[in-house]
Write an enzyme that holds these catalytic residues in place. Structure first.
Site, short mmCIF file in Angstrom:
data_model
loop_
_atom_site.label_atom_id
_atom_site.label_comp_id
_atom_site.label_asym_id
_atom_site.label_seq_id
_atom_site.Cartn_x
_atom_site.Cartn_y
_atom_site.Cartn_z
N TYR A 144 -81.76 -134.68 -90.11
CA TYR A 144 -81.59 -136.12 -89.93
C TYR A 144 -80.24 -136.54 -90.49
O TYR A 144 -79.87 -136.14 -91.60
CB TYR A 144 -82.71 -136.88 -90.65
CG TYR A 144 -82.57 -138.39 -90.60
CD1 TYR A 144 -82.81 -139.08 -89.42
CD2 TYR A 144 -82.20 -139.11 -91.73
CE1 TYR A 144 -82.68 -140.47 -89.37
CE2 TYR A 144 -82.07 -140.48 -91.69
CZ TYR A 144 -82.32 -141.16 -90.51
OH TYR A 144 -82.18 -142.53 -90.46
N ASP A 239 -73.58 -132.36 -93.80
CA ASP A 239 -74.16 -133.64 -94.21
C ASP A 239 -74.87 -133.41 -95.54
O ASP A 239 -75.98 -132.91 -95.60
CB ASP A 239 -75.13 -134.13 -93.15
CG ASP A 239 -75.80 -135.46 -93.52
OD1 ASP A 239 -75.61 -135.92 -94.66
OD2 ASP A 239 -76.52 -136.02 -92.67
N LYS A 267 -75.91 -142.06 -101.65
CA LYS A 267 -76.02 -143.05 -102.73
C LYS A 267 -75.96 -142.48 -104.13
O LYS A 267 -75.80 -143.23 -105.10
CB LYS A 267 -77.32 -143.84 -102.53
CG LYS A 267 -77.29 -144.72 -101.29
CD LYS A 267 -78.65 -145.31 -100.98
CE LYS A 267 -79.59 -144.32 -100.38
NZ LYS A 267 -79.17 -143.82 -99.05
#
Length: 430
Positions: A144, A239, A267
């Site tokens: 994802y 990623d 984050k």
């Protein structure tokens, strides 16, 4: 458990938001029941609106590696916000966080701060296309990469396929630029390069796939991707929105010793505040506007409060022995659960890497692709999740999601959680 206040808040939220939430998995549809409305967190614990307390293994989906509201991060946020929350202009804090990251990460030379992991990946894909002059990207089923259009594509029925959109509203034209293959399948990757030679701008992969179970790949497969990308003048994009600064300060790239061309982060670099980043060599990053012709911008990029929180958090992560200690206590936690499940002959296993873990109701000793996950096993997770909530343990509300151990999870707390989880496993598998 008391649920009256959460239930009332959810009923009100459904008047304001689609499904009553601002991100789909929060709706608890995978596990059933009313989503909990969290009111506060401290250390490894959270408390909901009804006053129920839980040991939290979700950790805001990973970035809270120090736990909730660590003193140094809170102090940095408070001190910074007193001087203003946003300027849409450069601040010294951007330089400070960038230097902290780049001086301790040999895999990137320059970076660009953005406001989320999705934005980081979207921007990195555009950069890869701009740098190579090619349009197609190759992604893997089971990974994802956020909700941008060209990445909401799932595999079709063939070995190599353009697949189909996994969301309404994504134009067919986007789908035709995204090639989807299965994880851990070198033959499919070779076929893709043979069919679309000189058309693939980048291969994007979660080097530690952790959004659809924990699908740990062999280093040999990641190395193969590095080699085939190099041979075809295609960029390799890691990623690392989840694995970055989780497996170690240099993430999966450092863990496996493989150099991607572009890396994205999430984050965790902002202490849990909304932030992301993408980085690469100075030559590749020179294509980003205003230096180059690949446009990307953002008013909140490099937000000073997020930068301050990131400096505080990553400074703690750089302390000697930080990651080693985190991994050791995670391994002890995981091993105890696996030994218990084996002694009871349960079809259950905890997979882990670093401080990331995944509960899977399976007899398999290794799961490396999405099609190896038994959808029927999610019924067991649903029951486990319910039993754990009743006993004060919070996991992400989906059996496909991973869990996280933070610095705030002490051995004593983890040992207590082991006993509770063992009890609940016997109930869930009865």
């Amino acid at each position: 458990m008391k649920r009256e206040k959460s239930e009332a808040l959810f009923e009100k939220a459904k008047k304001y938001f689609p499904g009553g939430v601002n991100s789909p998995v929060r709706a608890f549809r995978s596990v059933g029941g009313t989503p909990l409305f969290i009111s506060k967190g401290k250390g490894c614990r959270i408390e909901d609106a009804d006053g129920n307390q839980f040991v939290d293994f979700c950790c805001s989906w990973g970035p809270l590696i120090l736990g909730h509201a660590p003193a140094r991060v809170v102090e940095a946020i408070q001190k910074t916000v007193e001087n203003g929350s946003s300027f849409g202009a450069p601040t010294a804090l951007e330089n400070e966080l960038a230097e902290l990251i780049l001086s301790n990460n040999p895999f990137i030379e320059k970076l660009r701060f953005v406001s989320s992991g999705t934005e980081a990946v979207m921007s990195a894909i555009r950069l890869a296309r701009g740098y190579t002059g090619r349009t197609k990207i190759l992604k893997f089923e089971g990974c994802y990469h956020g909700h941008s259009d060209s990445l909401l594509v799932k595999a079709g029925s063939g070995l190599v396929t353009f697949g189909a959109t996994s969301s309404a509203g994504v134009p067919e034209a986007f789908v035709k630029e995204t090639i989807v293959v299965g994880l851990n399948n070198p033959d499919a990757v070779r076929e893709a390069f043979a069919r679309f030679k000189d058309e693939i701008a980048c291969v994007i992969i979660e080097p530690v796939p952790a959004n659809n179970g924990l699908l740990l790949q062999d280093k040999a497969f990641l190395q193969f991707l590095r080699e085939i990308c190099t041979a075809n003048n295609t960029l390799l994009l890691f990623d690392e929105v989840i694995s970055g600064f989780r497996l170690g300060f240099t993430g999966a790239a450092g863990h496996y010793g493989i150099s991607p061309d572009i890396i994205t982060y999430g984050k965790i670099i902002g202490g849990g505040l909304p932030v992301g980043a993408y980085g690469a060599s100075a030559a590749i990053m020179s294509r980003i506007s205003p230096e180059g012709d690949v446009y990307q911008a953002g008013t909140l990029s490099g937000n000073p409060v997020a930068m301050a929180a990131g400096i505080a958090q990553l400074s703690e992560c750089l302390k000697p022995g930080f990651y080693e200690g985190l991994e050791k206590k995670t391994t002890r936690f995981v091993d105890a659960l696996n030994e218990f499940a084996a002694s009871k002959r349960m079809s259950f296993r905890v997979f882990s890497i670093g401080s990331i873990f995944w509960f899977a109701f399976t007899d398999a000793v290794q799961i490396q692709s999405a099609d190896q996950i038994d959808a029927g096993s999610m019924a067991y997770f649903r029951k486990l999740h319910h039993e754990l909530l009743e006993r004060g343990i919070y996991l992400g509300p989906s059996g496909y999601e991973v869990g996280f151990v933070s610095e705030a999870h002490t051995d004593e707390i983890l040992h207590g959680c082991q006993r509770v989880i063992m009890e609940c496993l016997e109930i869930a598998t009865a």
